[in-house]
Design a protein around this motif. Structure first.
Motif, short mmCIF file in Angstrom:
data_model
loop_
_atom_site.label_atom_id
_atom_site.label_comp_id
_atom_site.label_asym_id
_atom_site.label_seq_id
_atom_site.Cartn_x
_atom_site.Cartn_y
_atom_site.Cartn_z
N ASN A 80 0.71 3.28 -6.69
CA ASN A 80 -0.16 2.11 -6.61
C ASN A 80 0.20 1.02 -5.51
OD1 ASN A 80 -2.34 0.24 -7.31
ND2 ASN A 80 -2.02 0.07 -9.04
N ALA A 81 0.26 1.28 -4.54
CA ALA A 81 1.02 0.21 -3.47
C ALA A 81 0.57 0.44 -2.17
CB ALA A 81 2.48 0.32 -3.59
N SER A 82 -0.05 -0.53 -1.46
CA SER A 82 -0.18 -0.46 -0.22
C SER A 82 1.15 -0.75 0.93
CB SER A 82 -1.25 -1.37 0.43
OG SER A 82 -1.08 -1.62 1.86
N SER A 138 3.17 -3.54 -1.73
CA SER A 138 2.46 -4.56 -2.71
C SER A 138 2.86 -4.04 -4.16
CB SER A 138 0.81 -4.22 -2.48
OG SER A 138 0.50 -2.94 -2.81
N ASN A 139 2.63 -4.80 -5.17
CA ASN A 139 3.11 -4.68 -6.49
C ASN A 139 4.30 -4.52 -6.56
OD1 ASN A 139 0.25 -4.49 -7.17
ND2 ASN A 139 -0.02 -2.28 -6.70
N GLN A 143 4.27 -8.91 -8.61
CA GLN A 143 3.03 -9.30 -8.11
C GLN A 143 3.21 -9.41 -6.75
OE1 GLN A 143 0.31 -9.68 -10.51
NE2 GLN A 143 1.86 -8.69 -11.72
C1 NAG Z 1 -1.78 -3.28 -6.37
O1 NAG Z 1 -1.82 -2.86 -5.20
C2 NAG Z 1 -3.22 -2.79 -4.66
C3 NAG Z 1 -3.25 -2.14 -3.25
O2 NAG Z 1 -2.62 -0.98 -3.00
C4 NAG Z 1 -3.72 -3.89 -4.48
O3 NAG Z 1 -5.14 -3.81 -4.62
C5 NAG Z 1 -3.73 -4.65 -6.03
O4 NAG Z 1 -4.14 -5.91 -6.04
C6 NAG Z 1 -2.19 -4.78 -6.28
N1 NAG Z 1 -1.94 -5.39 -7.53
C7 NAG Z 1 -1.12 -6.25 -7.73
C8 NAG Z 1 -1.26 -6.98 -9.04
O5 NAG Z 1 -0.36 -6.71 -6.95
#
Ligand code: NAG
Ligand code: NAG
Ligand code: NAG
Length: 343
Positions: A32-34, A51-52, A75
């Motif tokens: 779950n990360a870009s 991200s994350n 975050q």
């Molecule tokens: C987690 O990463 C996704 C993108 O892959 C993003 O859309 C989401 O907002 C991110 N969540 C946080 C809490 O950063």
């Protein structure tokens, strides 16, 4: 009979042409990360960030990755990473506060090496040379690109003071945090070049602080130059970009420049990359890869002609600093490797 022969011939030709194209092999995905940060140290040591609060590392050429979330930064979006070996790396979290963190133990613990909570700070990219000289650039504050430098592999940073900062930009001219490749530090220790590209209302190359207008899509927030490829051997600079809101547009998305005797000569590809491109990397003097939201292209002739090799989305591509491996990363924790098909 004749027709059969022709059909067979065509089939053979197309198979051969296809077999010579490199292919993109997925190594990992589903996290779950870009991912926009990618630093390939050797053919074995690969680091990514995104991200994350995500960082991942492989020490076996991508056979497996260790994924981690940086504690206290869950975050944050680490838009760029620079790794120096299997243990040491710097990651960059873009904004408010802008932070850079360093690990010396393969990602187990991280220490803040840069912190700036000035309003409007937005870091876009870092680059380092092999001697530990580094530079980080951020969006303009009072119409000057934010610049900080290091000469100890990112352990300590100095912010460039306004009175010494010549990176004056127009209103609405800024930088993209797309792939960590819109700033480059290159050349020998005694004679380094610093290249930086902008986008938005205006898109330009700043070559050692001197602005050169680019003929890359510009005028809107989403348009401009995203990535610089530099070949210090041939003095070639290739810049890609486009419009991230119109990822399939192929016009004005690539410019080829040569820097010689303080003059910049500019040309354009005959066959453009096939869409908005957020990243470019030299593989050899003539072979290049670039990638973006709608796919990846290869050039075998120094950027003059580009062939689409994948329609998968990737934000970033990079070649090993000490090696030949070429890797890509993008949304959903996707990491891939470019595999050359030498028949
Ligand atoms: C987690 O990463 C996704 C993108 O892959 C993003 O859309 C989401 O907002 C991110 N969540 C946080 C809490 O950063
Ligand atoms: C990604 O992470 C965010 C926040 O960390 C979470 O809200 C979201 O549900 C996650 N998405 C997936 C597909 O796991
Ligand atoms: C933070 O960045 C601002 C904007 O460039 C600069 O004026 C200030 O000196 C920086 N602060 C520190 C502590 O470096």
């Amino acid at each position: 009979m004749r027709l059969m022969q022709i059909v067979l011939l065509i089939t053979l030709f197309s198979v051969k042409a296809f077999a010579q194209q490199p292919v993109i092999n997925f190594l990992d995905s589903g996290h779950n990360a870009s991912l926009r940060g990618l630093s390939v140290v050797t053919d074995s040591i690969i680091w990514v960030s995104g991200s994350n609060g995500t960082v991942a590392r492989s020490t076996n050429g991508g056979k497996s990755f260790e994924w981690l979330t940086v504690k206290g930064y869950e975050q944050r979006d680490f838009r760029d990473i620079e790794a120096f070996d299997a243990n040491t790396a710097i990651i960059m979290a873009i904004a408010e506060p802008a932070v850079m963190l360093q690990t010396k133990n393969g990602g187990q613990t991280w220490t803040e090496v840069f912190y700036n909570e000035t309003k409007g700070m937005f870091l876009d990219a870092m680059d380092f040379d092999e001697y530990g000289n580094g530079i980080v650039a951020g969006d303009p504050i009072n119409n000057k690109i934010f610049i900080a430098t290091t000469d100890d592999f990112g352990q300590t940073w100095r912010t460039l003071k306004d009175k010494h900062n010549n990176y004056n930009v127009a209103n609405g001219e800024a930088m993209f945090a797309a792939s960590g490749t819109n700033i480059k530090i290159t050349g020998p220790k005694s004679n380094r070049d610093i290249l930086l590209i902008t986008g938005g209302t205006k898109t330009r190359l700043f070559l050692n602080g001197l602005p050169v207008d680019l003929n890359i899509m510009q005028g809107k927030d989403s348009q401009g130059a995203n990535s610089i490829g530099v070949n210090p051997v041939t003095d070639k600079i290739i810049i890609v970009g486009g419009d991230f809101n119109e990822p399939t547009l192929s016009e004005k998305n690539c410019e080829l420049l040569t820097y010689r005797n303080n003059q910049v000569l500019t040309t354009f590809p005959k066959t453009q990359p096939h869409g908005y491109r957020s990243c470019i990397a030299f593989i050899t003097n003539d072979k290049l890869i670039c990638c973006g939201l709608n796919g990846a292209d290869i050039s075998n002739d120094g950027g003059i002609n580009w062939q689409l090799i994948s329609t998968e989305s990737f934000h970033v591509c990079a070649k090993a600093k000490n090696g030949n491996g070429v890797f890509l990363a993008g949304k959903n924790g996707r990491i891939a490797k470019l595999v050359m098909n030498s028949k």
